[in-house]
Design an enzyme around this catalytic site. Structure first.
Site, short mmCIF file in Angstrom:
data_model
loop_
_atom_site.label_atom_id
_atom_site.label_comp_id
_atom_site.label_asym_id
_atom_site.label_seq_id
_atom_site.Cartn_x
_atom_site.Cartn_y
_atom_site.Cartn_z
N HIS A 1 0.83 -1.20 0.00
CA HIS A 1 0.00 0.00 0.00
C HIS A 1 0.87 1.26 0.00
O HIS A 1 0.39 2.35 0.27
CB HIS A 1 -0.94 -0.01 1.20
CG HIS A 1 -1.99 -1.07 1.12
ND1 HIS A 1 -1.70 -2.42 1.17
CD2 HIS A 1 -3.33 -0.99 0.95
CE1 HIS A 1 -2.81 -3.11 1.05
NE2 HIS A 1 -3.81 -2.28 0.90
N ILE B 1 -1.00 2.45 19.28
CA ILE B 1 -1.53 1.16 18.88
C ILE B 1 -2.31 1.39 17.60
O ILE B 1 -3.19 2.26 17.56
CB ILE B 1 -2.49 0.59 19.96
CG1 ILE B 1 -1.85 0.66 21.35
CG2 ILE B 1 -2.92 -0.82 19.58
CD1 ILE B 1 -0.60 -0.12 21.52
N ASP C 1 -4.80 -2.14 11.60
CA ASP C 1 -5.12 -1.79 10.20
C ASP C 1 -5.28 -3.10 9.44
O ASP C 1 -4.29 -3.80 9.19
CB ASP C 1 -3.99 -0.95 9.60
CG ASP C 1 -4.22 -0.58 8.15
OD1 ASP C 1 -5.32 -0.87 7.63
OD2 ASP C 1 -3.31 -0.02 7.53
N MET C 2 -6.51 -3.44 9.11
CA MET C 2 -6.73 -4.73 8.47
C MET C 2 -7.84 -4.66 7.44
O MET C 2 -8.79 -3.89 7.57
CB MET C 2 -7.07 -5.80 9.51
CG MET C 2 -8.39 -5.58 10.21
SD MET C 2 -8.70 -6.90 11.41
CE MET C 2 -10.50 -6.78 11.55
N TRP D 1 -17.85 -16.78 7.49
CA TRP D 1 -19.16 -16.13 7.43
C TRP D 1 -19.23 -14.87 8.29
O TRP D 1 -19.97 -13.96 8.00
CB TRP D 1 -20.27 -17.12 7.85
CG TRP D 1 -20.01 -17.83 9.14
CD1 TRP D 1 -20.37 -17.41 10.39
CD2 TRP D 1 -19.32 -19.06 9.32
NE1 TRP D 1 -19.95 -18.31 11.34
CE2 TRP D 1 -19.30 -19.35 10.71
CE3 TRP D 1 -18.71 -19.97 8.44
CZ2 TRP D 1 -18.71 -20.49 11.25
CZ3 TRP D 1 -18.13 -21.10 8.97
CH2 TRP D 1 -18.13 -21.36 10.36
N GLY E 1 0.48 -3.15 15.38
CA GLY E 1 1.39 -2.08 14.99
C GLY E 1 2.81 -2.25 15.49
O GLY E 1 3.71 -1.52 15.08
#
Length: 335
Positions: free
Chosen positions: A44, A170, A173-174, A225, A304
């Site tokens: 990214h 902290i 980021d996902m 799910w 992080g």
């Protein structure tokens, strides 16, 4: 190949100035791309630069446009990104959410019609450095099947939470997919398989082969799910709060653009117990660290922590950059 972060910053700044960004915006965008790469998130960071330039050349990203407020309801605001650069819009909206939080205790900016913000953790860190907790998310084009479906109908809708901390923020980021698609492409560039299944192949079988997953962009939701359901509600929230485009509408476009995002900031200092807050954070971190790893010698990390370690290493040794990507960037600079 390894390149100093200063060199990356310089080359990118000159590239963005060449593409008619103001010096201020060129500096900001170059800094965000460089910082992400420095933290080990090339997927990214620098790897996205050629595509970023391609979208500028196609007119998808409007160089001179930026987000502006269109509605205000106390500590809640709606903004329109006017298809400006996602990094510029995200930086501006995070700053505004922080201002609202410091005024009201909590603030929210709902943004529509923006472009990819690149690494979402950038803005979580921005908020944390301004002493605010943040909850940020964005929708995307369809790149995951809803659980049980064959075709992609939901997005991997990146989700960010950050918490200010004296020893360093902290930052969670996902993506809501097991692997962000930029990360899958990163494995592809390195000629490596994913360490775990990351999506489905043409035979509707789970695969760790980047090429097979990228062929139709059918990512695997986190938690199966549960991740599918989370993706759907994040898309709903981003869409209705911003009055913007849903994943469905974004998917109808040839290129992913005009996406919707949410920026929520909380100012924890309103409670006047900052010392206690920091003590509680360290208590949780210490308890988490103090566990025997399954594999002897492994370390346990808080969100992080590994990025900060990678950053320290890259500052010392130089940043590891894919040679083909760097060649493309240098070619664009000479174009």
């Amino acid at each position: 190949m390894r390149i100093s972060s200063e060199n990356i910053q310089k080359v990118l700044y000159e590239l963005f100035v060449k593409y008619k960004f103001t010096t201020e915006k060129a500096q900001l965008i170059a800094n965000v791309f460089t910082e992400s790469t420095l933290d080990g998130v090339s997927s990214h960071g620098i790897n996205r630069v050629p595509l970023f330039i391609e979208y500028i050349e196609k007119g998808v990203i409007k160089i001179d446009a930026e987000a502006e407020k269109v509605a205000s309801f106390g500590n809640i605001e709606r903004w329109d990104g006017n298809l400006g650069p996602g990094i510029v819009n995200a930086t501006k909206c995070t700053k505004r959410a922080v201002e609202l939080a410091k005024q009201h205790g909590m603030g929210m900016v709902a943004l529509r019609n923006t472009n990819h913000w690149m690494r979402g953790g950038t803005y979580g860190k921005q908020a944390a450095n301004d002493n605010c907790i943040s909850i940020l998310f964005t929708n995307t084009k369809p790149n995951m099947p809803p659980w049980g479906g064959k075709d992609s109908r939901i997005g991997n809708n990146p989700f960010v939470v950050s918490i200010p901390r004296k020893k360093g923020p902290i930052v969670l980021d996902m993506a809501i997919s097991q692997f962000a698609f930029g990360k899958i492409n990163d494995y592809k560039l390195r000629g490596q398989k994913l360490p775990y299944h990351g999506g489905w192949d043409d035979n509707n079988e789970l695969s760790n082969d980047p090429d097979k997953i990228l062929l139709k962009e059918r990512g695997l939701p986190i938690g199966y799910w549960k991740g599918s359901a989370l993706s759907i509600v994040l898309d709903m929230l981003a869409t209705i709060l911003s009055a913007g485009n849903s994943t469905y509408k974004i998917g109808s476009k040839e290129i992913e653009t005009a996406i919707s995002q949410i920026y929520i900031c909380i100012y924890p200092e309103v409670f006047n117990d900052k010392g206690l807050q920091q003590k509680l954070i360290e208590e949780i971190i210490d308890f988490t660290h103090d566990v025997e790893p399954i594999i002897p010698g492994d370390n346990i990390y808080y969100p992080g922590e590994r990025s900060s370690q990678t950053r320290a290493k890259n500052l010392k040794e130089g940043v590891l950059v894919n040679e083909n990507i760097w060649e493309k960037i240098m070619a664009l600079s000479k174009k």
